[in-house]
Design an enzyme around this catalytic site. Structure first.
Site, PDB file in Angstrom:
ATOM      1  N   PRO A   1      22.413  15.299  16.089  1.00 43.22           N
ATOM      2  CA  PRO A   1      21.270  14.878  16.932  1.00 43.22           C
ATOM      3  C   PRO A   1      21.972  14.274  17.824  1.00 43.22           C
ATOM      4  CG  PRO A   1      20.244  15.012  15.024  1.00 43.22           C
ATOM      5  CD  PRO A   1      21.644  15.364  14.765  1.00 43.22           C
ATOM      6  N   CYS A   2      21.592  14.196  19.354  1.00 43.81           N
ATOM      7  CA  CYS A   2      22.182  13.551  20.452  1.00 43.81           C
ATOM      8  C   CYS A   2      21.246  12.426  20.981  1.00 43.81           C
ATOM      9  CB  CYS A   2      22.617  14.413  21.402  1.00 43.81           C
ATOM     10  SG  CYS A   2      21.700  15.512  22.390  1.00 43.81           S
ATOM     11  N   GLN A   3      20.152  12.360  20.787  1.00 41.89           N
ATOM     12  CA  GLN A   3      19.090  11.342  21.311  1.00 41.89           C
ATOM     13  C   GLN A   3      19.814  10.067  21.430  1.00 41.89           C
ATOM     14  OE1 GLN A   3      18.260  13.595  18.816  1.00 41.89           O
ATOM     15  NE2 GLN A   3      16.521  14.677  19.510  1.00 41.89           N
TER      16      GLN A   3
ATOM     17  N   LEU B   1      22.694   9.022  21.691  1.00 45.48           N
ATOM     18  CA  LEU B   1      24.045   9.134  22.428  1.00 45.48           C
ATOM     19  C   LEU B   1      24.163   9.424  23.916  1.00 45.48           C
ATOM     20  CD1 LEU B   1      25.991  11.161  19.590  1.00 45.48           C
ATOM     21  CD2 LEU B   1      25.751   8.639  19.758  1.00 45.48           C
TER      22      LEU B   1
END
Length: 255
Positions: free
Chosen positions: A73-75, A77
């Protein structure tokens, strides 16, 4: 590529399994918790085993695979978010993937997985808590997080650690047939002796689709893959930090 197998963590709708299938690689299992995503992959990959939540997987007890891929998950970053980094509830889950990789590695005496593929947003290169340095350190087997060489990590590089060699590169989808600007950092790691992951990310024929348009830039990027241009190497065994040796490619673009 025949005979290679893949395991997909944070699978989503099966992007990595689809790419693997086109290369003749068979996906044995996947980890995903969203019901809609699972329904899609079940339709397209009915033979693929679904393992459920990544937090409940023991890497030493699942079928070993040649390749483990994941796009955690990139939220936390992304520059569009709060950039909480490793303190974020979602993006810190990458450590679960690393845990599974090492559990499988230990259970198979270092044979599986031979290759690791990870992708994420470019924001990971400039978080306040050096999330990318922590990720690189854990992947390559350093005792501590890798020290960021400046205010942010360069867009491409190579790490040679005690466990694995790790290469990364930022690529833009608009140069690979997708009608939108979409940059992502791709990381390839391998413990296989004699295999250089930079040869994959910086392979000469693939440069035709790269964002480096000038011949000068293309030549510089190719030299990185062949000669270790802009690599990071361990300089202090006790501190476990890696220092940058530097490198600028044509046009002033930082590696």
């Amino acid at each position: 590529m025949n005979g290679l197998t893949l395991g997909s963590l944070f699978d989503g709708i099966g992007g990595f399994p689809l790419a693997a299938k086109r290369c003749g690689i068979r996906t044995l299992w996947a980890s995903e918790i969203e019901p809609n995503c699972i329904a899609i992959t079940k339709r397209h990959f009915p033979e693929m085993q679904h393992l459920g939540s990544i937090t409940e997987i023991d890497g030493g007890k699942i079928p070993p695979v040649n390749i483990i891929s994941f796009g955690s998950p990139c939220q936390d970053l992304s520059v569009a978010g709060r950039q909480s980094g490793l303190d974020g509830e979602r993006s810190g889950l990458f450590r679960e993937a690393v845990r599974i990789i090492y559990e499988m590695w230990e259970a198979t005496n270092g044979i599986y997985p031979a290759f690791i593929i990870w992708e994420n947003v470019p924001g990971v290169l400039r978080t306040k808590d050096n999330a990318f340095g922590c990720f690189l350190g854990e992947l390559c087997g350093a005792k501590f997080p890798l020290e960021v060489p400046s205010r942010r990590w360069p867009s491409a590089g190579l790490v040679a650690g005690p466990k694995r060699r790790v290469a990364w590169r930022t690529l833009d989808a608009q140069f690979f047939g997708v009608p939108q600007r979409r940059k992502r950092v791709f990381v390839i790691a391998s413990s296989r002796q004699g295999f250089n992951p930079a040869k994959v990310l910086f392979e000469r024929p693939s440069l035709r689709g790269d964002s480096c348009e000038s011949a000068e830039k293309r030549e510089a990027v190719a030299s990185f893959a062949e000669g270790g241009f802009g690599t990071f190497r361990q300089t202090d065994d006790q501190a476990g930090t890696l220092k940058a040796s530097g490198g600028i490619i044509g046009g002033g673009q930082r590696l």
